[in-house]
Design a protein around this motif. Structure first.
Motif, PDB file in Angstrom:
ATOM      1  N   GLY A 198       0.925  -1.171  -0.127  1.00  0.00           N
ATOM      2  CA  GLY A 198      -0.043   0.152   0.029  1.00  0.00           C
ATOM      3  C   GLY A 198       0.823   1.169  -0.016  1.00  0.00           C
ATOM      4  O   GLY A 198       2.053   1.306  -0.146  1.00  0.00           O
ATOM      5  N   PRO A 199       0.283   2.346  -0.178  1.00  0.00           N
ATOM      6  CA  PRO A 199       0.890   3.486  -0.223  1.00  0.00           C
ATOM      7  C   PRO A 199       1.643   4.052   1.282  1.00  0.00           C
ATOM      8  O   PRO A 199       1.266   3.514   2.349  1.00  0.00           O
ATOM      9  CB  PRO A 199       0.085   4.760  -0.650  1.00  0.00           C
ATOM     10  CG  PRO A 199      -1.335   4.176  -0.041  1.00  0.00           C
ATOM     11  CD  PRO A 199      -1.101   2.783  -0.294  1.00  0.00           C
ATOM     12  N   GLN A 200       2.804   4.795   0.986  1.00  0.00           N
ATOM     13  CA  GLN A 200       3.382   5.302   1.949  1.00  0.00           C
ATOM     14  C   GLN A 200       2.479   6.426   2.843  1.00  0.00           C
ATOM     15  O   GLN A 200       1.730   7.135   1.971  1.00  0.00           O
ATOM     16  CB  GLN A 200       4.569   6.347   1.427  1.00  0.00           C
ATOM     17  CG  GLN A 200       5.204   6.958   2.461  1.00  0.00           C
ATOM     18  CD  GLN A 200       6.487   6.158   3.286  1.00  0.00           C
ATOM     19  OE1 GLN A 200       7.106   5.367   2.231  1.00  0.00           O
ATOM     20  NE2 GLN A 200       6.563   6.318   4.164  1.00  0.00           N
ATOM     21  N   LEU A 201       2.187   6.200   3.925  1.00  0.00           N
ATOM     22  CA  LEU A 201       1.185   6.869   4.706  1.00  0.00           C
ATOM     23  C   LEU A 201       1.710   8.349   4.756  1.00  0.00           C
ATOM     24  O   LEU A 201       3.035   8.721   4.759  1.00  0.00           O
ATOM     25  CB  LEU A 201       1.105   6.726   6.244  1.00  0.00           C
ATOM     26  CG  LEU A 201       0.494   4.934   6.284  1.00  0.00           C
ATOM     27  CD1 LEU A 201       0.004   4.804   7.675  1.00  0.00           C
ATOM     28  CD2 LEU A 201      -0.645   4.992   5.561  1.00  0.00           C
ATOM     29  N   ASP A 204      -0.323  12.756   8.587  1.00  0.00           N
ATOM     30  CA  ASP A 204      -1.638  12.550   9.440  1.00  0.00           C
ATOM     31  C   ASP A 204      -1.992  11.347   9.676  1.00  0.00           C
ATOM     32  O   ASP A 204      -2.106  10.869  10.836  1.00  0.00           O
ATOM     33  CB  ASP A 204      -2.868  13.341   8.817  1.00  0.00           C
ATOM     34  CG  ASP A 204      -2.325  14.986   8.761  1.00  0.00           C
ATOM     35  OD1 ASP A 204      -2.067  15.647   9.636  1.00  0.00           O
ATOM     36  OD2 ASP A 204      -2.622  15.336   7.757  1.00  0.00           O
ATOM     37  N   GLN A 205      -1.888  10.374   8.705  1.00  0.00           N
ATOM     38  CA  GLN A 205      -2.186   9.126   8.922  1.00  0.00           C
ATOM     39  C   GLN A 205      -1.199   8.315   9.578  1.00  0.00           C
ATOM     40  O   GLN A 205      -1.480   7.633  10.645  1.00  0.00           O
ATOM     41  CB  GLN A 205      -2.268   8.271   7.425  1.00  0.00           C
ATOM     42  CG  GLN A 205      -3.109   8.626   6.408  1.00  0.00           C
ATOM     43  CD  GLN A 205      -3.114   8.184   4.906  1.00  0.00           C
ATOM     44  OE1 GLN A 205      -1.990   8.372   4.502  1.00  0.00           O
ATOM     45  NE2 GLN A 205      -3.825   7.518   4.482  1.00  0.00           N
ATOM     46  N   GLU A 206       0.251   8.572   9.354  1.00  0.00           N
ATOM     47  CA  GLU A 206       1.206   7.980  10.632  1.00  0.00           C
ATOM     48  C   GLU A 206       0.934   8.451  12.132  1.00  0.00           C
ATOM     49  O   GLU A 206       1.073   7.641  12.771  1.00  0.00           O
ATOM     50  CB  GLU A 206       2.743   8.604  10.181  1.00  0.00           C
ATOM     51  CG  GLU A 206       3.210   8.229   8.935  1.00  0.00           C
ATOM     52  CD  GLU A 206       3.615   6.836   8.936  1.00  0.00           C
ATOM     53  OE1 GLU A 206       3.479   6.018   9.752  1.00  0.00           O
ATOM     54  OE2 GLU A 206       4.545   6.464   7.991  1.00  0.00           O
ATOM     55  N   GLY A 228     -12.021  10.088   0.966  1.00  0.00           N
ATOM     56  CA  GLY A 228     -10.600  10.109   0.419  1.00  0.00           C
ATOM     57  C   GLY A 228      -9.393  10.430   1.269  1.00  0.00           C
ATOM     58  O   GLY A 228      -8.480  10.908   0.456  1.00  0.00           O
ATOM     59  N   SER A 229      -9.677  10.723   2.680  1.00  0.00           N
ATOM     60  CA  SER A 229      -8.354  11.087   3.145  1.00  0.00           C
ATOM     61  C   SER A 229      -7.740  10.129   3.720  1.00  0.00           C
ATOM     62  O   SER A 229      -6.604  10.194   4.223  1.00  0.00           O
ATOM     63  CB  SER A 229      -9.254  11.936   4.379  1.00  0.00           C
ATOM     64  OG  SER A 229      -9.707  11.109   5.231  1.00  0.00           O
ATOM     65  N   GLY A 230      -7.883   8.934   3.582  1.00  0.00           N
ATOM     66  CA  GLY A 230      -6.929   7.813   3.689  1.00  0.00           C
ATOM     67  C   GLY A 230      -7.500   7.100   4.984  1.00  0.00           C
ATOM     68  O   GLY A 230      -6.663   6.429   5.754  1.00  0.00           O
TER      69      GLY A 230
HETATM   70  P1  ADP Z   1     -11.059   7.162   2.885  1.00  0.00           P
HETATM   71  O1  ADP Z   1     -11.396   5.568   3.491  1.00  0.00           O
HETATM   72  O2  ADP Z   1     -10.869   8.244   4.059  1.00  0.00           O
HETATM   73  O3  ADP Z   1     -12.217   7.531   2.059  1.00  0.00           O
HETATM   74  P2  ADP Z   1      -8.991   5.705   1.462  1.00  0.00           P
HETATM   75  O4  ADP Z   1      -8.252   5.005   2.392  1.00  0.00           O
HETATM   76  O5  ADP Z   1      -9.916   4.851   0.624  1.00  0.00           O
HETATM   77  O6  ADP Z   1      -9.889   7.016   1.947  1.00  0.00           O
HETATM   78  O7  ADP Z   1      -7.890   6.614   0.344  1.00  0.00           O
HETATM   79  C1  ADP Z   1      -8.690   7.257  -0.784  1.00  0.00           C
HETATM   80  C2  ADP Z   1      -7.807   6.783  -2.006  1.00  0.00           C
HETATM   81  O8  ADP Z   1      -6.592   7.419  -1.447  1.00  0.00           O
HETATM   82  C3  ADP Z   1      -7.229   5.427  -2.012  1.00  0.00           C
HETATM   83  O9  ADP Z   1      -7.292   5.113  -3.611  1.00  0.00           O
HETATM   84  C4  ADP Z   1      -6.115   5.154  -1.398  1.00  0.00           C
HETATM   85  O10 ADP Z   1      -5.320   4.162  -1.878  1.00  0.00           O
HETATM   86  C5  ADP Z   1      -5.258   6.512  -1.484  1.00  0.00           C
HETATM   87  N1  ADP Z   1      -4.392   6.629  -0.564  1.00  0.00           N
HETATM   88  C6  ADP Z   1      -4.799   6.510   0.893  1.00  0.00           C
HETATM   89  N2  ADP Z   1      -3.719   6.924   1.672  1.00  0.00           N
HETATM   90  C7  ADP Z   1      -2.880   7.463   0.658  1.00  0.00           C
HETATM   91  C8  ADP Z   1      -1.471   7.891   0.683  1.00  0.00           C
HETATM   92  N3  ADP Z   1      -0.967   8.003   2.044  1.00  0.00           N
HETATM   93  N4  ADP Z   1      -0.588   8.197  -0.296  1.00  0.00           N
HETATM   94  C9  ADP Z   1      -1.293   7.955  -1.492  1.00  0.00           C
HETATM   95  N5  ADP Z   1      -2.391   7.442  -1.813  1.00  0.00           N
HETATM   96  C10 ADP Z   1      -3.157   7.393  -0.608  1.00  0.00           C
END
Ligand code: ADP
Ligand code: ZN
Length: 731
Positions: A198-201, A204-206, A228-230
């Motif tokens: 998965g993507p590098q956090l 804020d996510q970290e 979409g905030s991850g």
């Molecule tokens: P949420 O659950 O808050 O709606 P998601 O986790 O589904 O958000 O993330 C939205 C999109 O952004 C997804 O396509 C996900 O893969 C991507 N994403 C999430 N975190 C990151 C990150 N740190 N870097 C790049 N892309 C990310």
């Protein structure tokens, strides 16, 4: 010599708030948490042993003997039973019915614990996969799930988890000899390859992951982040850690058919398919999933509301996604909140619980303000997508025609021209909410409810959305023989209008009418996601969780519906639904636009929403609740009663009122009884009584006093009554 055989205390699935005593059945003593078959009146019921007693108040009068033990060992642990007991006490609901809710239907009916499992075996690959993909994409998808599984096959519950309608799809393939459905569990679990870390956090996510991972024991964390905030990425990291530590994870999701999507995403990232529990499962599929979680074989369970009761012996983390969603509260029978019980369960087990939402409820935000929950925010969209721009369309200056104003239509034209997609949100299905006489203004009403009939043009019917009764559309007025015409608009009318205005564009309507056929929702969502659909029209069914890559414009057709609601939650709810649907816009490269049609552009609500977003509206609403003393600054319970005679319903609640008042609790307010907002539904009159207190203990003491009183009261028997603790729907 066996002098004092123990007495079984049994939860029986009947609407009486007590446990029942039985002498043990022949053979070994059934363990607490196991099922017994017991005589009950003239019937036989399945009950759950809660514990033992040495004597019973009924001993003298021929205590009945349980007929048989159904299980060799307990199905529910002491911890599971404690959660059931808590739920029964807190919601003042009969423990037998609570215990029944905690079991899948098959076990409730006394069926064997080991479900007859089935597996699907691929006999031969399709001759021409590319043609199949085009001709029958669902069949191709099913075959994709079976690829490389060999003769071992795949357990049906693992297929049902990601493709609820698979049985229908499989039928044709079975006929053609491509598949076979065999009994018995698959011998080998064929896990899908792990796709990647998965993507590098982002930071804020970290921070969120670190904060939750650092908890030792219980902690409630609110993951507050826009769509979409991850948030899901944060869940995934924590799920991964918890599984690596040898513990199980429970993820609760709203009832909106999103479970399969989330299950797939988890599967891709974690390398195995989680067990799933949602409303499309058959009883036996549900039993298999339940059994896998309860035995510890399933490490991750994704489920809707009732999954909160599923036994999980190694549970180490609970996640409630879209915490604000009302489907977490059951609105009939046992009126529990799965979100609140998730927190209770985590606390009793000393593990963390995460409540995720882009629009956290005021209850949850107040806990954050108090410091009892930890507030973690993800303020930006991951991957750098810009948040959508919200703009108002003043309907006074731009009068709408059939619900749509010129600026909104022009924006649709522009966005489609630029290769985008538009979504129109209207929380009202049907063609028009009212059928009115052009001459005397007579309105077609339901004969069984105090409500208007909705016009459904496609079915050529009038339909009551409260009781479901239907009748043909009146063409002439029954009062004056004038012409009847539809007034106002629902999604069906919008769809028609848009199709006429944008010929050659594909308009897809998504609401509970258009999605009645099995599989219709999957097809519609596929069209929306692929971009094959140009314009989407829908109710709140469309507002949650979905990801439509091409969507750049969202139109809120009738925002004023919620602006002057009588419920104290109106503002909160309106802001939630707008922010949720707005979150669908511009999730990829293009920035999204949200146009809100309102006749009250000066209203403070809009000013706050546009300048300070959901957080601003929520802060205002919380301050207002504090001033007025509504929840979460007080605790309420609603007693409802209904009967064919209004007097019967009223008398039942008058008994309750008198008893509550007689308690003399200073901190208890008793309001009512009054007519319910929908005073007659399906021929029954409905009244309600509100109990409110600043002290939770006082409220519960009052309810504990009232419940047995109503069960015994003769006049209450003429009505159907219920207790709703922490109701989400007040008026
Ligand atoms: P949420 O659950 O808050 O709606 P998601 O986790 O589904 O958000 O993330 C939205 C999109 O952004 C997804 O396509 C996900 O893969 C991507 N994403 C999430 N975190 C990151 C990150 N740190 N870097 C790049 N892309 C990310
Ligand atoms: Zn009706």
């Amino acid at each position: 010599m066996n002098t004092s055989p123990k007495i079984l205390r049994v939860a029986v699935n009947v609407p009486l708030a007590r446990e029942f005593d039985y002498r043990p059945p022949p053979g070994p003593l059934p363990a607490p948490g196991s099922r017994v078959r017991v005589p009950f009146g003239r019937r036989t019921e399945t009950g759950i042993v809660l514990g033992y007693a040495d004597s019973s108040e009924f001993s003298g009068r021929g205590l009945k003997q349980a007929a048989a033990a159904l299980d060799e060992g307990p199905l529910l642990s002491a911890e599971d039973l404690a959660l059931i007991r808590f739920t029964s006490d807190y919601y003042h609901h009969p423990i037998g019915e609570v215990a029944a809710s905690a079991l899948p239907a098959a076990l409730r009916q006394g069926k064997a614990l080991e479900a007859k499992s089935e597996r699907v075996v691929l006999l031969r690959p399709p001759a021409d996969p590319d043609t199949l993909e085009k001709r029958a994409p669902r069949q191709a998808e099913l075959l994709g799930l079976l690829a490389d599984t060999g003769t071992a096959g795949v357990d049906v519950d693992r297929i049902a988890a990601v493709m609820p309608t698979w049985r229908r799809v499989a039928a044709a393939l079975v006929d053609r000899g491509v598949l076979r459905i065999e009994t018995g569990a698959a011998s080998d679990v064929c896990d899908s390859p792990r796709v990647g870390p998965g993507p590098q956090l982002n930071s804020d996510q970290e921070r969120a992951v670190a904060s939750i991972a650092a908890t030792d024991g219980f902690g409630a964390f609110v993951l507050d982040g826009v769509t979409g905030s991850g948030k899901t990425e944060v869940y995934l990291r924590l799920i991964d850690r918890t599984l690596a530590a040898g513990r199980q994870v429970l993820v609760l999701v709203p009832e909106i058919g999103l479970t399969p999507q989330l299950v797939r995403r988890f599967e891709k990232r974690l390398g195995f398919r989680p067990a799933a529990m949602h409303s499309s499962l058959t009883d036996s599929e549900r039993l298999v999933a339940w059994r896998r979680a309860q035995s510890g074989a399933a490490r991750l369970l994704v489920g809707t509301r009732s999954a909160v009761f599923t036994p999980m012996p190694d549970l180490g983390l609970v996640i409630v996604d879209e915490e604000h969603d009302h489907s977490f509260k059951q609105q009939e029978g046992l009126r529990y909140s799965a979100r609140d019980l998730a927190v209770v369960r985590a606390k009793r087990r000393s593990i963390p619980v995460i409540l995720g939402s882009a629009t956290p409820t005021l209850e949850v935000l107040k806990h954050c303000a108090d410091g009892s929950y930890t507030h973690l925010t993800l303020p930006e969209r991951a991957g750098g997508a810009e948040p959508p721009v919200l703009r108002l369309v003043d309907l006074n200056r731009q009068p709408p025609e059939e619900g749509l104003s010129e600026p909104l239509l022009a924006a649709i034209d522009r966005h489609l021209g630029d290769g985008g997609q538009a979504l129109l949100f209207l929380n009202r299905r049907g063609f028009a909410p009212t059928l009115i006489c052009s001459n005397c203004a007579h309105i077609a009403e339901c004969r069984r409810c105090d409500s208007r009939m909705t016009v459904h043009a496609g079915r050529n019917e009038l339909c009551c959305h409260h009781c479901g009764s239907v009748r043909p559309i009146d063409t002439t007025c029954p009062e004056c023989t004038g012409n009847m015409r539809p007034l106002g608009e629902g999604t069906e009318r919008l769809e028609q209008r848009l199709a006429a205005r944008f010929p050659g564009r594909r308009v897809v309507r998504i609401d509970s009418d258009s999605m009645q056929k099995k599989g219709a929702i999957d097809t519609a969502l596929e069209m929306a996601t692929s971009g094959e659909a140009d314009i989407l029209v829908g109710t709140q069914m469309l507002s949650k969780g979905h990801h439509f890559p091409k969507l750049t414009l969202v139109g809120i057709v009738n925002a004023d519906q919620g602006l002057f609601g009588s419920d104290f939650r109106s503002d909160e709810r309106l802001a939630q639904s707008i922010v949720q649907v707005a979150g669908r816009a511009g999730r990829e490269a293009e920035r999204g636009t949200v146009l809100i049609q309102t006749a009250f552009p000066e209203h403070r609500f809009w000013e706050r929403l546009l300048s300070a977003g959901y957080a601003g509206v929520a802060a205002d609403a919380l301050a207002e609740r504090q001033r007025s003393g509504w929840p979460p600054f007080s605790h309420v319970a609603l007693l409802r009663a209904s009967a064919h005679q209004r007097g019967d319903a009223l008398r039942c609640l008058e008994v309750a009122r008198a008893a509550a008042t007689a308690l003399g609790f200073e901190a208890l307010r008793v309001l009512g009884p009054v007519d319910a907002p929908l005073a007659r539904k399906a021929g029954r009159y409905r009244v309600q009584l509100l109990l409110e207190s600043t002290e939770r203990g006082t409220l519960h003491a009052a309810l504990a006093h009232l419940r047995p009183l109503l069960e015994d009261d003769k006049s209450a028997r003429r009505a159907r009554w219920s207790i709703d603790v922490d109701p989400v729907q007040l008026f």
